[in-house]
Motif scaffolding. Structure first.
Motif, PDB file in Angstrom:
ATOM      1  N   GLU A 188      13.856   3.761  -0.417  1.00  0.00           N
ATOM      2  CA  GLU A 188      13.286   5.183  -0.154  1.00  0.00           C
ATOM      3  C   GLU A 188      13.244   5.591   1.373  1.00  0.00           C
ATOM      4  O   GLU A 188      12.911   4.531   2.018  1.00  0.00           O
ATOM      5  N   GLY A 189      13.965   6.541   1.642  1.00  0.00           N
ATOM      6  CA  GLY A 189      13.866   6.917   3.322  1.00  0.00           C
ATOM      7  C   GLY A 189      15.041   6.417   3.861  1.00  0.00           C
ATOM      8  O   GLY A 189      14.980   6.368   5.227  1.00  0.00           O
ATOM      9  N   GLU A 190      15.990   5.716   3.253  1.00  0.00           N
ATOM     10  CA  GLU A 190      17.361   5.037   3.997  1.00  0.00           C
ATOM     11  C   GLU A 190      18.424   5.496   3.315  1.00  0.00           C
ATOM     12  O   GLU A 190      18.413   6.019   2.330  1.00  0.00           O
ATOM     13  N   PRO A 222      17.701   3.575   8.177  1.00  0.00           N
ATOM     14  CA  PRO A 222      16.606   4.297   8.185  1.00  0.00           C
ATOM     15  C   PRO A 222      16.882   5.892   8.436  1.00  0.00           C
ATOM     16  O   PRO A 222      17.791   6.026   9.459  1.00  0.00           O
ATOM     17  N   ASN A 223      16.414   6.755   7.858  1.00  0.00           N
ATOM     18  CA  ASN A 223      16.780   8.272   8.020  1.00  0.00           C
ATOM     19  C   ASN A 223      16.598   8.714   9.391  1.00  0.00           C
ATOM     20  O   ASN A 223      17.209   9.466   9.915  1.00  0.00           O
ATOM     21  N   GLU A 224      15.306   8.198  10.032  1.00  0.00           N
ATOM     22  CA  GLU A 224      15.044   8.536  11.376  1.00  0.00           C
ATOM     23  C   GLU A 224      16.142   8.003  12.567  1.00  0.00           C
ATOM     24  O   GLU A 224      16.125   8.684  13.565  1.00  0.00           O
ATOM     25  N   ASP A 225      16.965   7.004  12.246  1.00  0.00           N
ATOM     26  CA  ASP A 225      17.951   6.697  12.970  1.00  0.00           C
ATOM     27  C   ASP A 225      19.279   7.374  12.983  1.00  0.00           C
ATOM     28  O   ASP A 225      20.226   7.156  13.559  1.00  0.00           O
TER      29      ASP A 225
END
Length: 69
Positions: free
Chosen positions: A25-27, A48-51
């Motif tokens: 989750e979140g990737e 990761p989504n934030e990357d």
């Protein structure tokens, strides 16, 4: 093989295209350009989504949902 003459060509790991990976989750799973030596999540795992940096400009698939943003 468009990379064969590039200086980084020797560092690309080839895969047979098969991978068994559960994306947390979140990737996201990052797909390459469909070459056997394409650097993508087969090589380095999920991202990761934030990357992720960038902006969605066109959605092509599925064709019945194609649009620009």
């Amino acid at each position: 093989d468009p990379d064969k003459d590039q200086e980084y060509a020797e560092t690309i790991a080839f895969t047979n295209g098969n991978v068994d990976l559960t994306v947390p989750e979140g990737e996201v799973y990052v797909a390459g350009d469909n070459r056997g030596n394409s650097l993508d999540s087969r090589s380095f795992g999920s991202v990761p989504n934030e990357d992720i940096v960038g902006k969605l400009v066109f959605r092509l698939f599925p064709i019945n949902k194609a649009e620009s943003y």
